[in-house]
Design a protein around this motif. Structure first.
Motif, PDB file in Angstrom:
ATOM      1  N   ALA A   8      63.201  -7.686  33.146  1.00 18.21           N
ATOM      2  CA  ALA A   8      63.877  -6.706  32.290  1.00 18.21           C
ATOM      3  C   ALA A   8      63.709  -7.058  30.814  1.00 18.21           C
ATOM      4  O   ALA A   8      63.477  -6.186  29.970  1.00 18.21           O
ATOM      5  CB  ALA A   8      65.356  -6.617  32.657  1.00 18.21           C
ATOM      6  N   GLU A   9      63.810  -8.345  30.490  1.00 21.66           N
ATOM      7  CA  GLU A   9      63.667  -8.785  29.102  1.00 21.66           C
ATOM      8  C   GLU A   9      62.239  -8.550  28.603  1.00 21.66           C
ATOM      9  O   GLU A   9      62.033  -8.050  27.489  1.00 21.66           O
ATOM     10  CB  GLU A   9      64.033 -10.271  28.984  1.00 21.66           C
ATOM     11  CG  GLU A   9      65.524 -10.534  29.154  1.00 21.66           C
ATOM     12  CD  GLU A   9      65.849 -11.995  29.389  1.00 21.66           C
ATOM     13  OE1 GLU A   9      67.039 -12.356  29.263  1.00 21.66           O
ATOM     14  OE2 GLU A   9      64.928 -12.779  29.716  1.00 21.66           O
ATOM     15  N   PHE A  10      61.264  -8.901  29.438  1.00 20.66           N
ATOM     16  CA  PHE A  10      59.874  -8.709  29.014  1.00 20.66           C
ATOM     17  C   PHE A  10      59.543  -7.223  28.885  1.00 20.66           C
ATOM     18  O   PHE A  10      58.778  -6.829  28.008  1.00 20.66           O
ATOM     19  CB  PHE A  10      58.908  -9.382  29.992  1.00 20.66           C
ATOM     20  CG  PHE A  10      57.489  -9.391  29.504  1.00 20.66           C
ATOM     21  CD1 PHE A  10      57.144 -10.057  28.333  1.00 20.66           C
ATOM     22  CD2 PHE A  10      56.489  -8.714  30.197  1.00 20.66           C
ATOM     23  CE1 PHE A  10      55.827 -10.056  27.867  1.00 20.66           C
ATOM     24  CE2 PHE A  10      55.177  -8.710  29.737  1.00 20.66           C
ATOM     25  CZ  PHE A  10      54.847  -9.380  28.570  1.00 20.66           C
ATOM     26  N   ASN A  11      60.148  -6.416  29.722  1.00 19.09           N
ATOM     27  CA  ASN A  11      59.945  -4.966  29.619  1.00 19.09           C
ATOM     28  C   ASN A  11      60.453  -4.442  28.279  1.00 19.09           C
ATOM     29  O   ASN A  11      59.815  -3.605  27.638  1.00 19.09           O
ATOM     30  CB  ASN A  11      60.652  -4.255  30.771  1.00 19.09           C
ATOM     31  CG  ASN A  11      60.376  -2.759  30.774  1.00 19.09           C
ATOM     32  OD1 ASN A  11      59.230  -2.331  30.779  1.00 19.09           O
ATOM     33  ND2 ASN A  11      61.437  -1.958  30.754  1.00 19.09           N
ATOM     34  N   ARG A  12      61.602  -4.970  27.826  1.00 19.71           N
ATOM     35  CA  ARG A  12      62.147  -4.554  26.527  1.00 19.71           C
ATOM     36  C   ARG A  12      61.209  -4.985  25.395  1.00 19.71           C
ATOM     37  O   ARG A  12      61.009  -4.252  24.419  1.00 19.71           O
ATOM     38  CB  ARG A  12      63.554  -5.138  26.325  1.00 19.71           C
ATOM     39  CG  ARG A  12      64.627  -4.474  27.181  1.00 19.71           C
ATOM     40  CD  ARG A  12      66.028  -4.834  26.713  1.00 19.71           C
ATOM     41  NE  ARG A  12      66.448  -6.160  27.135  1.00 19.71           N
ATOM     42  CZ  ARG A  12      67.014  -6.447  28.311  1.00 19.71           C
ATOM     43  NH1 ARG A  12      67.210  -5.485  29.204  1.00 19.71           N
ATOM     44  NH2 ARG A  12      67.385  -7.678  28.604  1.00 19.71           N
ATOM     45  N   ILE A  13      60.632  -6.173  25.519  1.00 23.85           N
ATOM     46  CA  ILE A  13      59.685  -6.649  24.509  1.00 23.85           C
ATOM     47  C   ILE A  13      58.474  -5.729  24.440  1.00 23.85           C
ATOM     48  O   ILE A  13      58.020  -5.333  23.362  1.00 23.85           O
ATOM     49  CB  ILE A  13      59.245  -8.100  24.820  1.00 23.85           C
ATOM     50  CG1 ILE A  13      60.429  -9.055  24.646  1.00 23.85           C
ATOM     51  CG2 ILE A  13      58.075  -8.524  23.911  1.00 23.85           C
ATOM     52  CD1 ILE A  13      60.168 -10.460  25.170  1.00 23.85           C
ATOM     53  N   ASP A  37      69.465 -10.940  28.982  1.00 22.27           N
ATOM     54  CA  ASP A  37      70.259 -10.479  30.127  1.00 22.27           C
ATOM     55  C   ASP A  37      71.673 -11.025  30.111  1.00 22.27           C
ATOM     56  O   ASP A  37      72.587 -10.418  30.694  1.00 22.27           O
ATOM     57  CB  ASP A  37      69.560 -10.887  31.441  1.00 22.27           C
ATOM     58  CG  ASP A  37      68.264 -10.118  31.670  1.00 22.27           C
ATOM     59  OD1 ASP A  37      68.070  -9.078  31.001  1.00 22.27           O
ATOM     60  OD2 ASP A  37      67.455 -10.559  32.506  1.00 22.27           O
ATOM     61  N   ASN A  38      71.874 -12.163  29.430  1.00 23.84           N
ATOM     62  CA  ASN A  38      73.233 -12.741  29.360  1.00 23.84           C
ATOM     63  C   ASN A  38      74.078 -12.118  28.248  1.00 23.84           C
ATOM     64  O   ASN A  38      75.185 -12.585  27.967  1.00 23.84           O
ATOM     65  CB  ASN A  38      73.159 -14.263  29.203  1.00 23.84           C
ATOM     66  CG  ASN A  38      72.494 -14.687  27.888  1.00 23.84           C
ATOM     67  OD1 ASN A  38      72.260 -13.871  26.994  1.00 23.84           O
ATOM     68  ND2 ASN A  38      72.184 -15.971  27.772  1.00 23.84           N
ATOM     69  N   GLY A  39      73.571 -11.088  27.603  1.00 24.34           N
ATOM     70  CA  GLY A  39      74.315 -10.379  26.562  1.00 24.34           C
ATOM     71  C   GLY A  39      74.096 -10.903  25.163  1.00 24.34           C
ATOM     72  O   GLY A  39      74.495 -10.268  24.186  1.00 24.34           O
ATOM     73  N   GLU A  40      73.481 -12.068  25.035  1.00 27.14           N
ATOM     74  CA  GLU A  40      73.203 -12.649  23.717  1.00 27.14           C
ATOM     75  C   GLU A  40      72.001 -11.945  23.075  1.00 27.14           C
ATOM     76  O   GLU A  40      71.118 -11.420  23.768  1.00 27.14           O
ATOM     77  CB  GLU A  40      72.887 -14.142  23.863  1.00 27.14           C
ATOM     78  CG  GLU A  40      74.064 -14.988  24.320  1.00 27.14           C
ATOM     79  CD  GLU A  40      74.936 -15.444  23.172  1.00 27.14           C
ATOM     80  OE1 GLU A  40      74.643 -15.055  22.027  1.00 27.14           O
ATOM     81  OE2 GLU A  40      75.901 -16.174  23.420  1.00 27.14           O
ATOM     82  N   ASN A  41      71.963 -11.960  21.742  1.00 30.73           N
ATOM     83  CA  ASN A  41      70.801 -11.472  20.999  1.00 30.73           C
ATOM     84  C   ASN A  41      70.027 -12.652  20.434  1.00 30.73           C
ATOM     85  O   ASN A  41      70.630 -13.629  19.954  1.00 30.73           O
ATOM     86  CB  ASN A  41      71.226 -10.551  19.857  1.00 30.73           C
ATOM     87  CG  ASN A  41      71.680  -9.188  20.345  1.00 30.73           C
ATOM     88  OD1 ASN A  41      71.323  -8.759  21.447  1.00 30.73           O
ATOM     89  ND2 ASN A  41      72.472  -8.498  19.544  1.00 30.73           N
ATOM     90  N   VAL A  42      68.704 -12.574  20.466  1.00 34.34           N
ATOM     91  CA  VAL A  42      67.876 -13.635  19.907  1.00 34.34           C
ATOM     92  C   VAL A  42      66.792 -13.005  19.030  1.00 34.34           C
ATOM     93  O   VAL A  42      66.238 -11.950  19.354  1.00 34.34           O
ATOM     94  CB  VAL A  42      67.251 -14.499  21.030  1.00 34.34           C
ATOM     95  CG1 VAL A  42      66.312 -13.670  21.915  1.00 34.34           C
ATOM     96  CG2 VAL A  42      66.503 -15.698  20.454  1.00 34.34           C
ATOM     97  N   TYR A  43      66.537 -13.639  17.891  1.00 36.08           N
ATOM     98  CA  TYR A  43      65.481 -13.171  16.987  1.00 36.08           C
ATOM     99  C   TYR A  43      64.159 -13.822  17.409  1.00 36.08           C
ATOM    100  O   TYR A  43      63.983 -15.030  17.240  1.00 36.08           O
ATOM    101  CB  TYR A  43      65.807 -13.545  15.542  1.00 36.08           C
ATOM    102  CG  TYR A  43      66.882 -12.700  14.908  1.00 36.08           C
ATOM    103  CD1 TYR A  43      66.559 -11.597  14.123  1.00 36.08           C
ATOM    104  CD2 TYR A  43      68.232 -13.013  15.085  1.00 36.08           C
ATOM    105  CE1 TYR A  43      67.541 -10.819  13.535  1.00 36.08           C
ATOM    106  CE2 TYR A  43      69.222 -12.239  14.508  1.00 36.08           C
ATOM    107  CZ  TYR A  43      68.870 -11.146  13.733  1.00 36.08           C
ATOM    108  OH  TYR A  43      69.854 -10.374  13.159  1.00 36.08           O
TER     109      TYR A  43
END
Length: 476
Positions: free
Chosen positions: A61-66, A91-97
């Protein structure tokens, strides 16, 4: 050398890249390129992910967003994304730059792969086989594509091949290609990527925008092995992508600087920051002085040791075309009003570290008592003046008062027609006198003269015709 095959040329290049720190990875298909990008991007941002309590890998899911953020963009848009940060919601709700590229060679991950095969492209019932020779990846992104021919084959064939790939094949992550290199081992050139389509039409790379690499004396480096050692060493290629490419802000154009422009900028930067002295660049008309000088201004602006960069232009040169050219490099950077008050407002602003203004307004600001309070604040600051067309007599007459006021300033000039001893005017000063750099230093930082420009095809050759004007009878 002439008997070796193209495949052998490719392997020799890969061996050379491995010897200077690149890791070879076998990527057969575009799916392999995607999987590698997913792994390398996570490793490149591992420290940031760990700070958020996240493993150094991305979920589906994260890579799909990228990929939603990165895919289906033009070359121009991709170049901007490459240099920006992306806020990824984990996925844990945190945001990362997330970063995609760094100017830190110790942080970037440098790889090379061989013969990636893309899906076949069809055009008018013709099947095109798209197998790329050598691809350099940084942090998993294809950044430089190298197309090779065996010795004896024209490298124009490699340029045509890249144009074909751009038209029918490059997609997805291959839109992040910044540079191309073509070689037949004994002749090597480089050039910049561009949007494939402009105004609905295919936009081929012009051969006039394909450049030789040189040393700082403008001597060509044709041999692929020597070229690779210099051009692809990790600090050099990183600096090229980070500092010496231009994304024009007013039109969808990506540009790369030519060698002599890069050497001039490096020499001027070193003179200002390491030697704390002045100097000038002698670059002939038509060689791109404006871009070179503007890039120097941008680089110095981003240096913490520099308080202000002032790009000075003569008033009579500040026409609509000039304003448009400067603003194309950085939108709305030019102060092209007639009011010195506007300049003073810009000098008051703590956000303005680079100002483009006229010599006349700066001289007025220095000598006018009502601006004394603002101007006094810059007396002991590290200010760098970059003067375009510095041979102008107007600058000579104003130099003393500006120099007297800015006590810790440096001056870098750009000119295609410097004043030497043999052609100096009534004031008796040469360009070297105005940009004096100390008794042991040559005031001229870099030279790119008309003979170099003609050899490179950057200017038209002279047409010389002989006309007999004297008719004389020889007396016996």
């Amino acid at each position: 050398m002439s008997h070796i095959s193209e495949y052998e040329v490719e392997n020799i290049l890969i061996d050379r890249l491995e010897s200077i720190g690149y890791s070879f990875i076998k990527l057969n298909t575009y799916e392999d390129v995607l999987a590698n990008f997913r792994a390398q991007l996570a490793e490149f941002n591992a420290k940031k992910l760990e700070e958020k309590g996240h493993a150094a890998s991305f979920s589906d899911a994260e890579f799909n967003r990228i990929m939603i953020h990165m895919d289906n963009h033009s070359v121009y848009e991709s170049a901007k994304i490459l240099r920006d940060k992306y806020i990824l919601q984990l996925d844990n709700g945190e945001n990362v730059y997330l970063d995609f590229f760094s100017n830190d060679t110790d942080r970037n991950i440098y790889q090379v792969t061989h013969q990636v095969t893309m899906d076949k492209a069809h055009k008018e019932d013709v099947v095109y086989k798209n197998r790329y020779d050598v691809t350099v990846l940084i942090n998993g992104l294809p950044m430089i594509q190298i197309e090779l021919k065996r010795p004896g084959v024209e490298i124009n064939e490699a340029i045509n091949q890249i144009n074909r790939y751009r038209k029918f094949s490059f997609k997805g992550l291959f839109r992040y290609l910044q540079l191309f290199v073509v070689s037949n081992s004994v002749q090597t050139k480089y050039f910049c990527n561009e949007n494939e389509m402009v105004d609905g039409r295919y936009n081929p790379i012009l051969k006039s925008l394909v450049f030789f690499w040189t040393d700082d004396k403008n001597t060509r480096i044709n041999d692929l092995n020597t070229f690779t050692s210099e051009f692809f060493c990790k600090p050099a290629i990183t600096e090229m992508i980070d500092k010496y490419m231009i994304i024009k802000t007013t039109e969808p154009v990506l540009m790369v600087m030519r060698p002599y422009q890069i050497y001039a900028v490096k020499a001027a930067k070193k003179r200002v920051l390491e030697v704390n002295q002045n100097g000038y660049v002698f670059a002939c008309t038509g060689s791109g002085k404006t871009l070179t000088s503007f890039k120097l201004a941008q680089i110095l602006r981003d240096e913490a040791r520099v308080d202000l960069v002032v790009f000075l232009i003569d008033r009579k040169d500040l026409d609509d075309q000039t304003v448009e050219e400067y603003n194309s490099f950085e939108k709305d950077c030019v102060d092209n009003t007639d009011s010195t008050r506007v300049l003073i407002q810009m000098l008051k602003s703590s956000e303005k570290k680079m100002i483009v203004t006229t010599i006349q307004k700066m001289a007025n600001a220095v000598k006018n008592p009502k601006y004394e309070e603002v101007m006094d604040g810059y007396r002991d600051k590290k200010v760098v003046f970059i003067i375009d067309e510095c041979h102008r007599s107007q600058f000579g007459s104003m130099h003393a008062q500006i120099q007297k006021h800015f006590e810790k300033a440096n001056y870098i000039g750009f000119t295609g027609t410097p004043i030497f001893e043999k052609n100096k005017g009534a004031d008796g000063r040469t360009t070297a006198d105005v940009f004096h750099a100390g008794d042991k230093l040559d005031a001229c930082l870099h030279r790119y003269m008309i003979k170099d420009a003609i050899a490179d095809g950057n200017v038209l050759r002279f047409s010389v015709e002989y006309q007999r004007t004297i008719f004389a009878k020889i007396l016996q």
